[in-house]
Write a protein that holds these residues in place. Structure first.
Motif, PDB file in Angstrom:
ATOM      1  N   HIS A 282      38.693  48.346  40.429  1.00  0.00           N
ATOM      2  CA  HIS A 282      37.332  48.260  39.911  1.00  0.00           C
ATOM      3  C   HIS A 282      36.701  46.920  40.284  1.00  0.00           C
ATOM      4  O   HIS A 282      35.521  46.869  40.658  1.00  0.00           O
ATOM      5  N   TYR A 283      37.477  45.833  40.181  1.00  0.00           N
ATOM      6  CA  TYR A 283      36.910  44.523  40.500  1.00  0.00           C
ATOM      7  C   TYR A 283      36.459  44.457  41.950  1.00  0.00           C
ATOM      8  O   TYR A 283      35.401  43.898  42.267  1.00  0.00           O
ATOM      9  N   HIS A 284      37.257  45.016  42.851  1.00  0.00           N
ATOM     10  CA  HIS A 284      36.963  44.886  44.275  1.00  0.00           C
ATOM     11  C   HIS A 284      36.121  46.024  44.845  1.00  0.00           C
ATOM     12  O   HIS A 284      35.475  45.838  45.879  1.00  0.00           O
ATOM     13  N   TRP A 287      31.912  48.544  41.533  1.00  0.00           N
ATOM     14  CA  TRP A 287      31.080  47.493  40.950  1.00  0.00           C
ATOM     15  C   TRP A 287      30.184  48.003  39.836  1.00  0.00           C
ATOM     16  O   TRP A 287      29.671  47.207  39.042  1.00  0.00           O
ATOM     17  N   MET A 290      32.149  47.077  36.910  1.00  0.00           N
ATOM     18  CA  MET A 290      32.118  45.636  36.669  1.00  0.00           C
ATOM     19  C   MET A 290      30.763  45.208  36.097  1.00  0.00           C
ATOM     20  O   MET A 290      30.703  44.331  35.223  1.00  0.00           O
ATOM     21  N   LEU A 303      40.874  43.528  31.508  1.00  0.00           N
ATOM     22  CA  LEU A 303      40.642  43.458  32.946  1.00  0.00           C
ATOM     23  C   LEU A 303      41.930  42.944  33.577  1.00  0.00           C
ATOM     24  O   LEU A 303      42.406  41.865  33.237  1.00  0.00           O
ATOM     25  N   MET A 305      43.624  41.779  36.975  1.00  0.00           N
ATOM     26  CA  MET A 305      43.247  41.303  38.295  1.00  0.00           C
ATOM     27  C   MET A 305      44.325  41.649  39.323  1.00  0.00           C
ATOM     28  O   MET A 305      44.883  40.794  40.016  1.00  0.00           O
ATOM     29  N   THR A 308      44.874  41.824  44.254  1.00  0.00           N
ATOM     30  CA  THR A 308      44.401  40.512  44.679  1.00  0.00           C
ATOM     31  C   THR A 308      45.575  39.765  45.296  1.00  0.00           C
ATOM     32  O   THR A 308      46.666  39.721  44.722  1.00  0.00           O
ATOM     33  N   PHE A 317      38.596  34.222  40.734  1.00  0.00           N
ATOM     34  CA  PHE A 317      37.861  35.411  40.301  1.00  0.00           C
ATOM     35  C   PHE A 317      37.662  35.402  38.784  1.00  0.00           C
ATOM     36  O   PHE A 317      36.583  35.743  38.286  1.00  0.00           O
ATOM     37  N   MET A 321      34.102  35.163  36.630  1.00  0.00           N
ATOM     38  CA  MET A 321      33.808  36.220  35.662  1.00  0.00           C
ATOM     39  C   MET A 321      33.588  35.660  34.261  1.00  0.00           C
ATOM     40  O   MET A 321      33.278  36.400  33.329  1.00  0.00           O
ATOM     41  N   LYS A 368      31.813  38.763  45.331  1.00  0.00           N
ATOM     42  CA  LYS A 368      32.725  39.263  44.307  1.00  0.00           C
ATOM     43  C   LYS A 368      32.014  39.236  42.952  1.00  0.00           C
ATOM     44  O   LYS A 368      31.112  38.424  42.738  1.00  0.00           O
ATOM     45  N   PRO A 369      32.406  40.121  42.025  1.00  0.00           N
ATOM     46  CA  PRO A 369      31.756  40.145  40.711  1.00  0.00           C
ATOM     47  C   PRO A 369      31.794  38.786  40.021  1.00  0.00           C
ATOM     48  O   PRO A 369      32.809  38.081  40.069  1.00  0.00           O
TER      49      PRO A 369
END
Length: 390
Positions: A282-284, A287, A290, A303, A305, A308, A317, A321, A368-369
């Motif tokens: 979801h992070y990458h 969106w 996110m 969340l 991570m 990564t 990241f 955030m 990135k978010p």
């Protein structure tokens, strides 16, 4: 095509690469250098010689520290190479007022043991089985340090399950928005109460993770004879974990086998239809999820991570955030420097100087978010060239 058909495993890629090769007895027979199989047999011998005393120690620790809540324990393992991410999880949880007394940490080195104690969480250092594992950080997913640490992920869950407690296992690269145990303990949610083990979705469709695509970095397992045998089986498969460089790959294949043979009930939360447990996918890539988290319009509990490459990027990241709470001065110092000597750190003695009550924010990548726009930051993925904030 005149070549004859050949029998092969189902995770052989079209290029002929076998993603589930078996471990070797010897690395070098002439020099008597043991391979993964003999190395794991040595590890099993240590486990069997000490498991009774470890379980007795853990039972006393859980009672003395009042760790168990509704028969559940939050279980983590950490080495000094991942200390910053672990510390951020604890500090972030404290900043939101969550009960960290329910956490049991299995460090693999003395530095991590002292750090966990200094942050006020229960810690058990199994020196005989885990003290031989590497203390450095994994440079990338699947490297030798990463593969070695997978043994700790097996033992820490098995130990607590054998004591009859449910386990919420999680990696250190996680922050909580809401206490996830409240979700798993919700008796009104009949849809999940019948499952033996429940996983965050990994997001990957690689054949080696099929059919479940379960993420082994965040899951809830109920203590019963089916799950206790599952994790005992995973322990016995430790040599394959080392060979494949993936705890997740082996666990998923055992889920497949045990659900078919023994009726183990496995739940993996859909990565698109549910939003409670988002991760690296979801992070990458997702969106919309996110943006909902940033706006406070999500049902997310955590969340994770994942997806990564290394610790450095995970830290950056989280910072952009607005989910970083571990003070910089504690990142660059080991425990002995923070307490001013080699004496044992007091329980919770590092909280005030290392945990920020407010998020420590900084921009790093505009693609990135991030909590707020970062237009002056560089791209981390120039080939993609897609900005998070439009």
């Amino acid at each position: 095509h005149t070549l004859p058909l050949r029998h092969m495993g189902r995770i052989v890629l079209p290029q002929g690469i076998d993603e589930f090769d078996v471990p070797d007895l010897w690395n070098n027979y002439e020099k008597r250098q043991k391979g993964f199989l003999f190395q794991h047999l040595d590890a099993l011998r240590i486990f069997f010689e000490n498991v009774d005393s470890v379980l007795n120690d853990l039972k006393e620790l859980l009672q003395r520290r009042n760790v168990v809540r509704d028969n559940s324990v939050v279980v983590m393992t950490v080495n000094s190479g991942q200390r910053e991410l672990f510390s951020n999880f604890v500090c972030a949880a404290r900043s939101r007022g969550f009960d960290t007394g329910n956490i049991l940490v299995f460090p693999t080195d003395e530095e991590s043991h002292q750090l966990a104690q200094g942050l006020g969480v229960a810690t058990y250092f199994d020196k005989k089985s885990l003290g031989v594992l590497p203390s450095g950080e994994a440079k990338f997913y699947g490297d030798p340090i990463f593969a070695s640490m997978m043994y700790a992920k097996i033992l820490c869950v098995l130990y607590v399950s054998l004591l009859g407690h449910d386990v919420l296992f999680q990696d250190v690269d996680i922050v909580w928005f809401k206490d996830p145990l409240t979700y798993f303990h919700d008796k009104s949610n009949n849809a999940i109460q019948d499952f033996d083990i429940l996983f965050q979705h990994d997001g990957s469709a690689q054949p080696r993770y099929n059919p479940f695509s379960a993420n082994s970095g965040f899951y809830y397992v109920r203590a019963n004879k089916k799950t206790q045998y599952l994790f005992t089986s995973l322990l016995y498969h430790g040599a394959v974990v080392r060979k494949s460089k993936s705890h997740q790959q082996v666990l998923v294949q055992l889920l497949n086998e045990h659900s078919s043979m023994f009726g183990l009930k496995v739940k993996v939360f859909d990565k698109l239809k549910t939003d409670m447990f988002p991760g690296g996918f979801h992070y990458h890539q997702d969106w919309d999820t996110m943006r909902a988290i940033i706006k406070g319009e999500s049902n997310a509990y955590i969340l994770h991570m994942s997806w990564t490459e290394n610790k450095v990027n995970k830290l950056l990241f989280f910072r952009q955030m607005g989910e970083w709470y571990f003070n910089d001065k504690c990142i660059s110092n080991d425990v002995s420097n923070l307490i001013g000597g080699d004496r044992e750190v007091a329980d919770g003695g590092l909280v005030d100087q290392c945990c920020s009550k407010e998020p420590i924010f900084s921009c790093h990548f505009k693609d990135k978010p991030s909590k707020v726009p970062c237009p002056e930051s560089p791209l981390i993925d120039p080939k993609r060239g897609k900005l998070f904030w439009k």
